[in-house]
Structure formats: C-alpha cells, structure tokens
Design a protein around this motif. Structure first.
Motif, PDB file in Angstrom:
ATOM      1  N   ASN A  40       0.823  -1.196   0.000  1.00  0.00           N
ATOM      2  CA  ASN A  40       0.000   0.000   0.000  1.00  0.00           C
ATOM      3  C   ASN A  40       0.863   1.254   0.000  1.00  0.00           C
ATOM      4  O   ASN A  40       2.030   1.211   0.395  1.00  0.00           O
ATOM      5  N   VAL A 123      -8.025  -2.408   1.567  1.00  0.00           N
ATOM      6  CA  VAL A 123      -8.936  -1.668   0.690  1.00  0.00           C
ATOM      7  C   VAL A 123     -10.379  -1.882   1.110  1.00  0.00           C
ATOM      8  O   VAL A 123     -11.202  -0.950   1.062  1.00  0.00           O
ATOM      9  N   VAL A 152      -7.364   1.114  -3.865  1.00  0.00           N
ATOM     10  CA  VAL A 152      -8.611   1.578  -3.259  1.00  0.00           C
ATOM     11  C   VAL A 152      -9.625   1.916  -4.337  1.00  0.00           C
ATOM     12  O   VAL A 152     -10.812   1.564  -4.234  1.00  0.00           O
ATOM     13  N   LYS A 326      -3.828  -3.628  -7.241  1.00  0.00           N
ATOM     14  CA  LYS A 326      -2.927  -3.860  -6.130  1.00  0.00           C
ATOM     15  C   LYS A 326      -1.651  -4.585  -6.560  1.00  0.00           C
ATOM     16  O   LYS A 326      -1.636  -5.362  -7.505  1.00  0.00           O
TER      17      LYS A 326
END
Length: 334
Positions: A40, A123, A152, A326
């Motif tokens: 992230n 997320v 996200v 991701k």
C-alpha cells in the motif's frame, strides 16, 4: 522468522529480507503463517520515515496479509489452527509470521487464491468504512472516486456500483479509464486532459442537483478547492490520502452554502475496539461486503505479484503509478 528490515529511511534500497524476532499471540490474538502481503502507499511513506506505526504496533512494514492460522492466543474462540484467513494489520505484514487481534481477521472466501486475498483487507476496510459507514452511501448517489486505477479506487468502483450508486472516476490514461468502466464506472475523467469539476457538475446528484453526493479523495490539498466545488448540496468529501500535499486554503462560505461536510480519516490509527474501531469495521465488512466478494460481484484487482525478496521492486512499481490495482508480495506457498 524472516521479515523485511529497514536499514534507515529512504528509497526502496533500504529494505532487506533478514532475520527478525518471532511474534507470539497475546490475549485475543492469533498468529498467522503469512502466505502473502499487500503493498500500500502507506508502506512507501513508512519506508521514507513519514508514517510511523501506531504505539505498540509492529515496526515491520505491512498493513494486510493472508495466510493460515498457526496458533491461537488466550481467549480466542471463533478461529481454529489451520483456518485460511486474511487480516487487517497495524504493521508486520512483510514477514513470515504476524500476530494480530482475532477481531481483525477475515475468512478467505472459497476459491480465492491466498495471493489475491492478501490485497483485500486494507482496501475493503478503507472503502466500506469511508463510503458506507462515514458517508452513508445510497443507491441513488453519484460518487466521485479519485485515483480510480489504484487499489482503493478499483475496489471502491465495484462496491459503489454493487450498491446501486453511479460512479465517476479520475485516472491518468484512456487505458485506465477503460478498465475502470469495465469495473462499473460510468463517468470517466482523464485528469491530465479534463477538468473534473466541470465533468462532475454536468452530472445530476441523487438529490437532483448538479455535483457529487460523495467524493472519495486520495489527493488532499491539491484537490481540496476543486472537490468542494464539485460537491452537490449536502455532499460529503472524504479525504483518505495526501498525495497532493497537506496544506490548502478553503473558503468556508463555499462549503457552508452547500451544507457540505469534509471528513478526513485513516484506518491504521483507529483503535482496535470501540466505536469506529478496527473490530467494528471488520465486522461490518464481513457482514455486508464479504458476501459480494464470495459471489464474485466484487473481485480483488491484482496488478502484480512478486516474491517478498523483491519488495524493493514492488515499491518502485507502485510508486511509478503505472499499475492498475494492487501489488502483492508472495512470502511462501501455503
């Protein structure tokens, strides 16, 4: 065990795969043998020294993981050794094992690969807590999601679409916007070429006026003025990131005239329990969102999966802005 160690703060080269102390589960915690960890933007900030873990959290980078429960702490009744799970963490994901409160653990839906599952908890918690629990998303809302091609963003598009909202997104290329449309976005805005305020104000809100009922924003200061202009009456701006800076001037009269609301939130700093805490969020995610994941309505969008030893390359890849969805680090096969 082995884990990603930070040799000071700075670029991706500061990370190395090295020996680290073995974690042990405390009361109410489980120990997870980690199969994979999600990457992230908060991880990039922590690596640079700008986002320290909350007090008491593991200093190891990593806010989500998947794997198999290896040990139960005292007081844990709802999980068993051997369960396939994914978990929301306050830190510690880039490692072979991690201890986490049992209330932050989710079952891996049947048929879902552990690599893909590793990219879900952060997320899912971010999107559900902000769009639904904070902003009160309804089926007739127009939702603007900035950064539609990110982890996200790709998740938020699907969730909002599944709940019956109309979705507007910003992204930096025609290719990303086309993929956002495949996920359910209907208003596509190339932020390099188009003015998002004009584009959103041309749309009708759930209340019948122009603008967005909800804006999910990862940019912060750079978009503050535009976001307020793009809000519909009674609209809600939810700021979850500061990629565009932390300080901006706001004319409160513009917000006042719309009866508008600005929320600024994150998940990591929330308490483990209590109102608005991680346990409450994960319980809501499991109750309402997990069935949509289980039936394939909402799917994890994985851009790349790299071995944990290539964590530096994973950070470079995410930082490039070229990925859609991701990035996941594979720790071991389980």
């Amino acid at each position: 065990m082995r884990a990603i160690d930070l040799n000071g703060f700075g670029g991706p080269e500061t990370m190395s795969w090295a020996e680290a102390p073995d974690p042990t589960p405390g009361h109410g915690e489980v120990l997870i043998e980690v199969a994979a960890a999600g990457v992230n933007r908060a991880d990039l900030l922590q690596r640079r020294g700008h986002y320290p873990p909350p007090p008491g959290a593991s200093p190891i980078i990593g806010l989500e993981c998947s794997g198999v429960i290896a040990e139960l702490g005292d007081g844990v009744r709802d999980w068993a050794v051997g369960d396939r799970v994914c978990a929301l963490l306050s830190g510690g994901g880039y490692a072979e094992r991690v201890a986490v409160p049992a209330t932050q653990v989710l079952p891996v839906p049947a048929g879902l690969d552990l690599g893909a599952a590793a990219g879900l908890p952060e997320v899912a918690a971010t999107v559900w807590s902000n769009l639904v629990m904070t902003a009160g998303l309804r089926a007739d809302h127009l939702v603007l999601i900035h950064g539609g091609g990110g982890g996200v963003g790709t998740h938020a598009i699907q969730v909002a679409n599944a709940l019956g909202a109309r979705v507007a997104v910003t992204a930096g290329s025609a290719e990303k916007l086309a993929r956002c449309a495949e996920l359910g976005a209907s208003v596509l805005i190339n932020y390099r070429e188009d003015d998002f305020v004009t584009a959103v104000r041309a749309e009708e809100s759930g209340a019948g006026g122009p603008g967005a009922d909800i804006i999910l924003d990862n940019m912060g200061a750079a978009y503050l003025r535009g976001n307020v202009d793009a809000l519909a009456d009674h609209g809600k701006l939810v700021v979850i990131g500061m990629q565009g800076g932390v300080s901006a001037e706001l004319n409160l009269a513009d917000l006042l005239g719309k009866w508008g609301t600005i929320h600024a939130t994150n998940v990591r700093a929330r308490p483990a329990t209590g109102v608005g805490g991680k346990a409450e969020i994960i319980a809501e995610v499991r109750r309402h969102l997990w069935p949509l994941v289980a039936d394939g309505t909402v799917v994890p969008v994985i851009a790349a999966e790299l071995p944990i030893e290539e964590a530096a390359e994973a950070h470079r890849l995410l930082d490039s802005g070229e990925v859609f969805g991701k990035v996941v680090l594979r720790v071991k096969e389980l």
